[in-house]
Design a protein around this motif. Structure first.
Motif, PDB file in Angstrom:
ATOM      1  N   MET A   4      49.089  50.965 -23.862  1.00  0.00           N
ATOM      2  CA  MET A   4      49.094  52.198 -23.086  1.00  0.00           C
ATOM      3  C   MET A   4      47.929  52.186 -22.096  1.00  0.00           C
ATOM      4  SD  MET A   4      50.129  55.328 -25.631  1.00  0.00           S
ATOM      5  CE  MET A   4      51.842  55.700 -25.956  1.00  0.00           C
ATOM      6  N   GLY A   5      48.055  52.925 -21.013  1.00  0.00           N
ATOM      7  CA  GLY A   5      47.059  52.792 -19.963  1.00  0.00           C
ATOM      8  C   GLY A   5      46.411  54.062 -19.495  1.00  0.00           C
ATOM      9  N   PHE A   6      46.623  54.404 -18.215  1.00  0.00           N
ATOM     10  CA  PHE A   6      46.044  55.611 -17.624  1.00  0.00           C
ATOM     11  C   PHE A   6      46.659  56.856 -18.248  1.00  0.00           C
ATOM     12  CE2 PHE A   6      45.966  58.657 -13.920  1.00  0.00           C
ATOM     13  CZ  PHE A   6      44.590  58.825 -13.878  1.00  0.00           C
ATOM     14  N   THR A   7      47.924  56.753 -18.637  1.00  0.00           N
ATOM     15  CA  THR A   7      48.628  57.835 -19.328  1.00  0.00           C
ATOM     16  C   THR A   7      49.366  57.232 -20.525  1.00  0.00           C
ATOM     17  OG1 THR A   7      50.801  57.674 -18.263  1.00  0.00           O
ATOM     18  CG2 THR A   7      49.052  58.844 -17.048  1.00  0.00           C
ATOM     19  N   PRO A   8      49.883  58.091 -21.419  1.00  0.00           N
ATOM     20  CA  PRO A   8      50.658  57.582 -22.561  1.00  0.00           C
ATOM     21  C   PRO A   8      52.078  57.149 -22.200  1.00  0.00           C
ATOM     22  CG  PRO A   8      49.659  59.731 -23.045  1.00  0.00           C
ATOM     23  CD  PRO A   8      49.578  59.523 -21.574  1.00  0.00           C
ATOM     24  N   LEU A   9      52.377  56.970 -20.922  1.00  0.00           N
ATOM     25  CA  LEU A   9      53.711  56.564 -20.495  1.00  0.00           C
ATOM     26  C   LEU A   9      53.849  55.053 -20.395  1.00  0.00           C
ATOM     27  CD1 LEU A   9      56.471  57.680 -19.609  1.00  0.00           C
ATOM     28  CD2 LEU A   9      55.579  57.847 -17.281  1.00  0.00           C
ATOM     29  N   GLU A  10      52.728  54.355 -20.279  1.00  0.00           N
ATOM     30  CA  GLU A  10      52.773  52.902 -20.096  1.00  0.00           C
ATOM     31  C   GLU A  10      53.009  52.188 -21.431  1.00  0.00           C
ATOM     32  OE1 GLU A  10      50.176  49.266 -18.036  1.00  0.00           O
ATOM     33  OE2 GLU A  10      49.271  51.247 -18.276  1.00  0.00           O
ATOM     34  N   GLY A  11      53.513  50.958 -21.353  1.00  0.00           N
ATOM     35  CA  GLY A  11      53.621  50.115 -22.539  1.00  0.00           C
ATOM     36  C   GLY A  11      55.046  49.929 -23.004  1.00  0.00           C
ATOM     37  N   VAL A  12      55.243  49.978 -24.320  1.00  0.00           N
ATOM     38  CA  VAL A  12      56.564  49.711 -24.902  1.00  0.00           C
ATOM     39  C   VAL A  12      57.462  50.936 -24.765  1.00  0.00           C
ATOM     40  CG1 VAL A  12      55.537  48.101 -26.538  1.00  0.00           C
ATOM     41  CG2 VAL A  12      55.914  50.462 -27.238  1.00  0.00           C
ATOM     42  N   PRO A  13      58.786  50.756 -24.823  1.00  0.00           N
ATOM     43  CA  PRO A  13      59.677  51.929 -24.849  1.00  0.00           C
ATOM     44  C   PRO A  13      59.375  52.790 -26.079  1.00  0.00           C
ATOM     45  CG  PRO A  13      60.927  49.907 -24.508  1.00  0.00           C
ATOM     46  CD  PRO A  13      59.542  49.498 -24.876  1.00  0.00           C
ATOM     47  N   MET A  14      59.545  54.085 -25.926  1.00  0.00           N
ATOM     48  CA  MET A  14      59.258  55.015 -27.016  1.00  0.00           C
ATOM     49  C   MET A  14      60.493  55.848 -27.324  1.00  0.00           C
ATOM     50  SD  MET A  14      55.431  55.850 -25.634  1.00  0.00           S
ATOM     51  CE  MET A  14      55.160  54.782 -24.224  1.00  0.00           C
ATOM     52  N   SER A  15      60.326  56.943 -28.023  1.00  0.00           N
ATOM     53  CA  SER A  15      61.481  57.745 -28.407  1.00  0.00           C
ATOM     54  C   SER A  15      62.245  58.224 -27.180  1.00  0.00           C
ATOM     55  CB  SER A  15      61.037  58.934 -29.254  1.00  0.00           C
ATOM     56  OG  SER A  15      62.128  59.752 -29.592  1.00  0.00           O
ATOM     57  N   THR A  16      61.540  58.895 -26.263  1.00  0.00           N
ATOM     58  CA  THR A  16      62.183  59.375 -25.034  1.00  0.00           C
ATOM     59  C   THR A  16      61.437  58.928 -23.780  1.00  0.00           C
ATOM     60  OG1 THR A  16      60.947  61.481 -24.982  1.00  0.00           O
ATOM     61  CG2 THR A  16      63.008  61.436 -26.241  1.00  0.00           C
ATOM     62  N   ARG A  17      60.298  58.237 -23.945  1.00  0.00           N
ATOM     63  CA  ARG A  17      59.514  57.761 -22.807  1.00  0.00           C
ATOM     64  C   ARG A  17      59.884  56.315 -22.475  1.00  0.00           C
ATOM     65  NH1 ARG A  17      53.649  59.220 -24.943  1.00  0.00           N
ATOM     66  NH2 ARG A  17      54.721  60.114 -26.756  1.00  0.00           N
ATOM     67  N   SER A  18      59.851  55.997 -21.209  1.00  0.00           N
ATOM     68  CA  SER A  18      60.346  54.696 -20.741  1.00  0.00           C
ATOM     69  C   SER A  18      59.456  53.528 -21.123  1.00  0.00           C
ATOM     70  CB  SER A  18      60.490  54.726 -19.217  1.00  0.00           C
ATOM     71  OG  SER A  18      59.205  54.868 -18.616  1.00  0.00           O
ATOM     72  N   GLY A  19      58.128  53.765 -21.241  1.00  0.00           N
ATOM     73  CA  GLY A  19      57.220  52.628 -21.261  1.00  0.00           C
ATOM     74  C   GLY A  19      57.125  52.024 -19.870  1.00  0.00           C
ATOM     75  N   SER A  20      56.586  50.826 -19.776  1.00  0.00           N
ATOM     76  CA  SER A  20      56.354  50.189 -18.477  1.00  0.00           C
ATOM     77  C   SER A  20      57.669  49.802 -17.809  1.00  0.00           C
ATOM     78  CB  SER A  20      55.502  48.927 -18.656  1.00  0.00           C
ATOM     79  OG  SER A  20      54.231  49.259 -19.160  1.00  0.00           O
ATOM     80  N   VAL A  21      57.785  50.149 -16.539  1.00  0.00           N
ATOM     81  CA  VAL A  21      58.916  49.741 -15.708  1.00  0.00           C
ATOM     82  C   VAL A  21      58.359  49.313 -14.358  1.00  0.00           C
ATOM     83  CG1 VAL A  21      60.609  51.219 -16.859  1.00  0.00           C
ATOM     84  CG2 VAL A  21      59.300  52.128 -14.944  1.00  0.00           C
ATOM     85  N   ASP A  22      59.161  48.644 -13.568  1.00  0.00           N
ATOM     86  CA  ASP A  22      58.747  48.139 -12.262  1.00  0.00           C
ATOM     87  C   ASP A  22      58.365  49.306 -11.345  1.00  0.00           C
ATOM     88  OD1 ASP A  22      58.467  46.974  -9.779  1.00  0.00           O
ATOM     89  OD2 ASP A  22      60.436  46.024  -9.764  1.00  0.00           O
TER      90      ASP A  22
END
Length: 374
Positions: free
Chosen positions: A206-224
């Protein structure tokens, strides 16, 4: 006549999710009263009633400190901190970096202050465990002016969970936490991976926000990011539509064509879309764990925690199947009921499972913070 018995202090721990709420009273690493609310009603009056009812139903005790999980405090709070008006105002400036978590947490701080006047309210940030992460891991390849002006860096999250899991894993391995080098995965509604060395984080997904990284329950994780720019251009999606999609309609939910964001449902379903969602999740988690291992000198253990990491042996097995190059042998698909080593005896790299106990880590950090200032 005997000496008077010293009563250990009690901590109220408050863990606000995006819609859920967990309250605990903790004494001596033991939960003496707890409440979990799956869907917390919004608004100050509903929050006040929840805290009032929880404390009213508790066994007789005096709360010495209230410990609040703070997902993101930006640069304002990078260590456990007593919340005064100035601190809370500073945290509000970063609320949009974790919009599902920070506003509910701040509302609960205010409610606890009203209900427990005079009791220290301690903010325990999930980012603290990653505060000493090396610059090479924390720095984004962005223009220097952007980074300095906007504080753009990798903060990392799930720090309370990682701090607890590291201590428990080190005990199971029979070695000091400060010398343990391991890759940890917190897998739950939000998921991330972390490499630990010298008692702290040296890299995380995870990075600047909790949205980065692996896919989660409803969050995308890292994408292009180029794909996101394309979606925003040409009137394909508005900014609000993009934000809602990435936060609430992606991850396992999106991969399974809307069936569920819960791995338990997907394992039980067995249809092609659910199978794809689980496979993508295991692939991405395994890839992040392998990448995290490159930040270590050696790999003493692989550690799974979080609700999925603790309670979903099928997912653990599928992730470990992808890590043979690291010397990992997939553990059996057996349920566990305690913190334990689940790999076979003599495995080159032990695989451990640790029950998530953020409430106990919250109590420890808050009590230690108060003891230092009194």
């Amino acid at each position: 006549m005997g000496m008077p018995r010293t009563v250990s202090p009690v901590a109220l721990t408050v863990n606000a999710g995006s819609s859920s709420l967990r309250l605990d009273l903790v004494r001596d690493d033991e939960v003496i009263h707890e409440l979990y609310v799956e869907r917390q009603a919004p608004g100050p009056s509903a929050i006040d009633r929840t805290i009032e009812g929880f404390l009213g139903d508790a066994p007789p005790c005096e709360v010495a400190v209230a410990a609040h999980r703070l997902v993101h405090g930006g640069d304002a709070v990078r260590a456990p901190t007593v919340a005064d008006d100035g601190v809370l105002e500073a945290v509000r400036r970063f609320a949009d970096l974790a919009p599902q978590h920070v506003p509910p947490a701040l509302a609960l701080v205010e409610a606890a202050r009203r209900r427990l006047p005079g009791v220290p309210q301690v903010l325990c940030p999930d980012t603290a465990f990653h505060a000493r992460m090396p610059e090479v891991a924390a720095t984004y390849a962005l223009p220097a002016g952007w980074r300095s002006t906007y504080g753009l860096r990798r903060y990392g999250f799930h720090g309370l969970s990682y701090a607890w899991a590291l201590q428990r894993a080190a005990r199971l391995l029979g070695r000091p936490a400060e010398t343990t080098q391991a890759v940890l995965a917190h897998l739950g509604g939000g998921s991330s991976v972390c490499a630990v060395r010298d008692g702290g984080s040296v890299d995380t997904s995870m990075g600047f926000t909790p949205l980065e990284g692996v896919p989660m329950s409803t969050r995308s994780g890292s994408v292009d990011p180029g794909m996101l720019l394309w979606l925003l251009s040409g009137e394909r999606l508005t900014l609000d539509e993009l934000s809602d999609g990435l936060q609430h309609r992606s991850g396992l939910l999106g991969l399974s064509d809307g069936r569920s964001g819960d791995t338990r449902d997907l394992v039980a379903a067995g249809d092609p879309a659910s199978a794809l969602a689980l496979a993508v999740f295991a692939h991405r988690v395994g890839r992040e764990m392998a990448a995290a291992a490159t930040s270590l000198d050696r790999l003493d253990a692989l550690v799974f925690t979080g609700e999925i990491g603790w309670d979903q042996p099928e997912v653990r097995h599928d992730v470990c199947q992808r890590l043979g190059l690291l010397g990992i042998v997939p553990p059996a698909r057996d349920q566990v009921d305690d913190d334990m080593i689940v790999s076979a005896p003599g495995a080159d790299v032990p695989v451990l499972v640790v029950r998530p106990r953020e409430e106990l880590q919250l109590a420890r950090e808050a009590l230690a913070t108060v003891s230092r200032i009194t």
